[in-house]
Scaffold this motif. Structure first.
Motif, PDB file in Angstrom:
ATOM      1  N   ASP A 232       0.844  -1.188   0.000  1.00 47.28           N
ATOM      2  CA  ASP A 232       0.000   0.000   0.000  1.00 47.28           C
ATOM      3  C   ASP A 232       0.884   1.244   0.000  1.00 47.28           C
ATOM      4  OD1 ASP A 232      -2.101   1.711   0.074  1.00 47.28           O
ATOM      5  OD2 ASP A 232      -2.601   1.355   2.169  1.00 47.28           O
ATOM      6  N   LEU A 233       1.286   1.662  -1.187  1.00 43.10           N
ATOM      7  CA  LEU A 233       2.171   2.817  -1.304  1.00 43.10           C
ATOM      8  C   LEU A 233       1.417   4.135  -1.230  1.00 43.10           C
ATOM      9  CD1 LEU A 233       4.591   1.477  -4.050  1.00 43.10           C
ATOM     10  CD2 LEU A 233       4.881   1.462  -1.579  1.00 43.10           C
ATOM     11  N   SER A 234       0.088   4.087  -1.057  1.00 42.72           N
ATOM     12  CA  SER A 234      -0.680   5.309  -0.869  1.00 42.72           C
ATOM     13  C   SER A 234      -0.862   5.633   0.612  1.00 42.72           C
ATOM     14  CB  SER A 234      -2.048   5.183  -1.544  1.00 42.72           C
ATOM     15  OG  SER A 234      -2.790   4.152  -0.942  1.00 42.72           O
ATOM     16  N   ASP A 235      -0.192   4.901   1.473  1.00 44.47           N
ATOM     17  CA  ASP A 235      -0.279   5.127   2.909  1.00 44.47           C
ATOM     18  C   ASP A 235       0.328   6.484   3.259  1.00 44.47           C
ATOM     19  OD1 ASP A 235      -0.929   3.856   5.540  1.00 44.47           O
ATOM     20  OD2 ASP A 235       1.192   4.293   5.895  1.00 44.47           O
ATOM     21  N   SER A 236      -0.161   7.088   4.331  1.00 49.84           N
ATOM     22  CA  SER A 236       0.316   8.416   4.723  1.00 49.84           C
ATOM     23  C   SER A 236       1.789   8.408   5.143  1.00 49.84           C
ATOM     24  CB  SER A 236      -0.537   8.962   5.857  1.00 49.84           C
ATOM     25  OG  SER A 236      -0.431   8.136   7.001  1.00 49.84           O
ATOM     26  N   PHE A 237       2.352   7.238   5.415  1.00 49.54           N
ATOM     27  CA  PHE A 237       3.775   7.144   5.738  1.00 49.54           C
ATOM     28  C   PHE A 237       4.635   7.678   4.596  1.00 49.54           C
ATOM     29  CE2 PHE A 237       7.737   4.736   5.304  1.00 49.54           C
ATOM     30  CZ  PHE A 237       8.360   5.057   6.492  1.00 49.54           C
TER      31      PHE A 237
ATOM     32  N   GLY B 253      10.901   0.623  -9.930  1.00 45.88           N
ATOM     33  CA  GLY B 253      10.066   1.193 -10.980  1.00 45.88           C
ATOM     34  C   GLY B 253       8.599   1.188 -10.606  1.00 45.88           C
ATOM     35  N   PHE B 254       8.136   0.090 -10.001  1.00 42.86           N
ATOM     36  CA  PHE B 254       6.750   0.016  -9.559  1.00 42.86           C
ATOM     37  C   PHE B 254       6.475   1.059  -8.479  1.00 42.86           C
ATOM     38  CE2 PHE B 254       3.592  -1.678  -6.565  1.00 42.86           C
ATOM     39  CZ  PHE B 254       2.499  -1.758  -7.411  1.00 42.86           C
ATOM     40  N   ALA B 255       7.398   1.188  -7.521  1.00 41.99           N
ATOM     41  CA  ALA B 255       7.223   2.181  -6.459  1.00 41.99           C
ATOM     42  C   ALA B 255       7.200   3.596  -7.039  1.00 41.99           C
ATOM     43  CB  ALA B 255       8.338   2.045  -5.424  1.00 41.99           C
TER      44      ALA B 255
ATOM     45  N   PHE C 250       4.131   6.157  -6.725  1.00 49.45           N
ATOM     46  CA  PHE C 250       4.321   7.447  -6.060  1.00 49.45           C
ATOM     47  C   PHE C 250       3.923   8.606  -6.965  1.00 49.45           C
ATOM     48  CE2 PHE C 250       7.832   5.406  -3.330  1.00 49.45           C
ATOM     49  CZ  PHE C 250       6.907   5.013  -2.394  1.00 49.45           C
ATOM     50  N   VAL C 251       4.093   8.457  -8.282  1.00 49.63           N
ATOM     51  CA  VAL C 251       3.726   9.520  -9.208  1.00 49.63           C
ATOM     52  C   VAL C 251       2.207   9.580  -9.368  1.00 49.63           C
ATOM     53  CG1 VAL C 251       3.846  10.211 -11.640  1.00 49.63           C
ATOM     54  CG2 VAL C 251       5.911   9.538 -10.435  1.00 49.63           C
ATOM     55  N   THR C 252       1.540   8.440  -9.322  1.00 52.62           N
ATOM     56  CA  THR C 252       0.104   8.417  -9.584  1.00 52.62           C
ATOM     57  C   THR C 252      -0.754   8.682  -8.354  1.00 52.62           C
ATOM     58  OG1 THR C 252       0.031   6.019  -9.308  1.00 52.62           O
ATOM     59  CG2 THR C 252       0.351   6.852 -11.538  1.00 52.62           C
TER      60      THR C 252
END
Length: 90
Positions: free
Chosen positions: A5-10, A48-50, A54-56
């Motif tokens: 979950d790279l959309s986490d506030s962390f 690359g996935f991260a 992060f860009v989206t």
């Protein structure tokens, strides 16, 4: 809850996002330098996935959503579940 979950506030601070992508890319380079091309490709793909995630992800929109919830705007029409707001203790 997603596993990645790279959309986490962390991940809201930019330096954390840059550090994650840079660490993955650097570790991939390290693996290529040691002849482990399979692991180099794996770590570059993770970086690359991260970076793509992060860009989206719109972290600013999440800040607005969280600040609305912290201001007491829970979306329940003002119902606080109490006795009408009287604090007299009767």
């Amino acid at each position: 809850m997603k596993f990645f979950d790279l959309s986490d506030s962390f991940f809201r601070p930019l330096w954390i996002r840059v550090a994650v992508v840079g660490t993955c890319a650097g570790w991939g380079l390290f693996e290529f330098a040691n002849g482990a091309s399979f692991w180099g490709v794996i770590f570059w793909a993770m970086g690359g996935f991260a970076a793509w995630q992060f860009v989206t992800v719109d972290y600013e929109a999440e800040v607005v959503e969280e600040s609305g919830a912290e201001d007491g705007n829970s979306g329940d029409g003002g119902f606080d579940g109490g006795d009408g707001g009287s604090d007299s203790g009767d």
